[in-house]
Design an enzyme around this catalytic site. Structure first.
Site, PDB file in Angstrom:
ATOM      1  N   LYS A 185       0.826  -1.211   0.000  1.00  0.00           N
ATOM      2  CA  LYS A 185       0.000   0.000   0.000  1.00  0.00           C
ATOM      3  C   LYS A 185       0.865   1.269   0.000  1.00  0.00           C
ATOM      4  CE  LYS A 185      -3.423  -2.687  -0.253  1.00  0.00           C
ATOM      5  NZ  LYS A 185      -4.340  -3.329   0.643  1.00  0.00           N
TER       6      LYS A 185
HETATM    7  C1  LIG Z   1      -5.363  -4.550   0.892  1.00  0.00           C
HETATM    8  C2  LIG Z   1      -6.843  -4.381   0.946  1.00  0.00           C
HETATM    9  C3  LIG Z   1      -7.594  -4.691   2.086  1.00  0.00           C
HETATM   10  C4  LIG Z   1      -7.026  -5.461   3.228  1.00  0.00           C
HETATM   11  O1  LIG Z   1      -5.997  -4.839   3.889  1.00  0.00           O
HETATM   12  P1  LIG Z   1      -5.159  -5.653   5.008  1.00  0.00           P
HETATM   13  O2  LIG Z   1      -4.455  -4.553   5.744  1.00  0.00           O
HETATM   14  O3  LIG Z   1      -4.222  -6.559   4.283  1.00  0.00           O
HETATM   15  O4  LIG Z   1      -6.127  -6.368   5.862  1.00  0.00           O
HETATM   16  C5  LIG Z   1      -8.926  -4.353   2.115  1.00  0.00           C
HETATM   17  N1  LIG Z   1      -9.526  -3.774   1.063  1.00  0.00           N
HETATM   18  C6  LIG Z   1      -8.860  -3.486  -0.069  1.00  0.00           C
HETATM   19  C7  LIG Z   1      -9.586  -2.838  -1.199  1.00  0.00           C
HETATM   20  C8  LIG Z   1      -7.502  -3.812  -0.172  1.00  0.00           C
HETATM   21  O5  LIG Z   1      -6.841  -3.581  -1.330  1.00  0.00           O
END
Ligand SMILES: *Cc1c(COP(=O)(O)O)cnc(C)c1O
Length: 385
Positions: A185
């Site tokens: 991210k």
């Molecule tokens: C990465 C992601 C998540 C989950 O995030 P985590 O921190 O790995 O639990 C949820 N929603 C979207 C759209 C994502 O891309």
């Protein structure tokens, strides 16, 4: 020719960031403490919300948010079909029913019209997803739900730290906005996330459900001079972020807008170079600031997996974000969805490819990606058309 691999993503943590972790190792506290509190204050300042709380993942934070809202069996939560599975899985985890809705064909963002049409007396929440970094119009959604103030809006901001719509950042018009600091991210500490909100009553409950359901005073129990008993009145999960990881966040939050400028420059280069190729790209909203989390293209679904293979052979890292969630085996078998249930999401998910994309992607590497798309992928599409 033998080229090096073009990676799909690169984080920007450096050995210097280890200093923050070393500082935490020198304290008594390894888990949630003063380092995390300082990051939470940074987040309140950045987003202009009254509350921010770090969590150990988007998934666990959103799970705790649903528990804080008292959502469970018999309840429905509306979720777009075009998203990552986590957005829907958390609803399953609390025993409620995810009610999928389709997305807009141009932006791939949740259709507000479809979401409103899916509302029933059992609807307890809506989870709009700011897909790829563009924001669903939360202000309009909230206004359309004026007669149903009982429906919570939880923004999935996993792709949208830096985004804005009509000048508003996430968390402004919703019950809460939840971020992911997962490895890929825009802001990352490997695994982590945060919830921001202006709703003090909800936040008080969330502080409990984020930590087993323990009464709020107990959260800081290690710092109390004399021992005080704690109680547990609601069932919670374990979603707090340790300071060991929170220590990686301050530098990234301080420079996130600077990095966004680089992301925009890389995206603009792709868009200019790909404009005349037979590829579909999402439409960019002109009333918002795009957080530019992923750069995606759409090829004819019948060719998508061939294109993935070709990009792999050319040593170009890529990913699929995402195949339509209701057509994955668990949801298809449990609820009987087919490709026709959410046709826009299905078609997009069957043809989408995420290209290498990060602020420090060099022009030479990017030109190699563009050349493969231009010289190999485009002719493949033309030949099969
Ligand atoms: C990465 C992601 C998540 C989950 O995030 P985590 O921190 O790995 O639990 C949820 N929603 C979207 C759209 C994502 O891309």
């Amino acid at each position: 020719m033998n080229h090096g691999k073009v990676e799909f993503y690169r984080h920007r943590l450096t050995p210097e960031d280890a200093n923050g972790i070393a500082d935490v190792l020198g304290t008594l506290f390894l888990t949630s403490g003063t380092v995390g509190k300082a990051v939470e204050a940074d987040l309140c300042r950045y987003f202009g919300t009254s509350h921010a709380t770090l969590v150990n993942s988007w998934t666990n934070g959103a799970h705790a948010a649903l528990l804080a809202l008292g959502i469970g069996p018999g309840d429905e939560v509306i979720v777009p079909a075009m998203t990552f599975v986590a957005s829907a899985n958390i609803v399953e985890h609390v025993g409620a029913k995810p009610v999928f809705v389709d997305v807009e064909p141009d932006t791939l963002l949740m259709s507000i019209k479809a979401a409103l049409a899916a509302v029933t007396p059992r609807t307890k929440a809506i989870i709009p997803v700011h897909l790829y970094g563009q924001m669903v119009d939360i202000k309009a959604l909230k206004a359309a739900l004026a007669d149903r103030p009982d429906i919570a809006i939880l923004e999935d901001c996993a792709h949208c730290f830096e985004g804005e719509l009509d000048g508003d950042k996430p968390g402004r018009h919703s019950t809460a906005a939840i971020f992911s600091f997962y490895a890929t991210k825009n802001v990352t500490c490997g695994e982590g996330g945060a919830l921001i909100t202006n709703d003090a009553a909800f936040h008080g409950k969330f502080l409990q459900t984020r930590l087993h359901g323990m009464s709020a005073e107990a959260v800081d129990r290690y710092r109390q001079a004399t021992y005080r008993h704690w109680d547990m009145a609601i069932l919670g999960t374990k979603a707090n972020l340790p300071d060991l990881l929170a220590a990686l966040l301050p530098r990234q939050i301080a420079t996130v807008d600077e990095m966004l400028r680089l992301r925009h420059a890389v995206a603009a280069r792709y868009e200019a170079a790909l404009a005349d190729l037979p590829l579909r790209l999402p439409r960019n909203l002109d009333n918002g600031r795009h957080a530019r989390h992923l750069f995606v293209i759409h090829v004819p679904p019948a060719l998508r997996d061939d294109v993935l293979t070709l990009l792999g052979q050319e040593q170009i890292g890529c990913a699929v974000n995402f195949r339509s969630v209701p057509t994955l085996t668990y949801y298809r078998e449990k609820y009987g969805y087919t490709a026709d249930s959410f046709p826009v999401s299905y078609d997009w998910g069957a043809g989408v490819i995420s290209l290498p994309f990060y602020p420090t992607l060099g022009t030479e590497d990017q030109d190699r990606v563009i050349a493969v798309l231009r010289d190999k992928v485009a002719p493949l599409i033309a030949a099969k058309a």
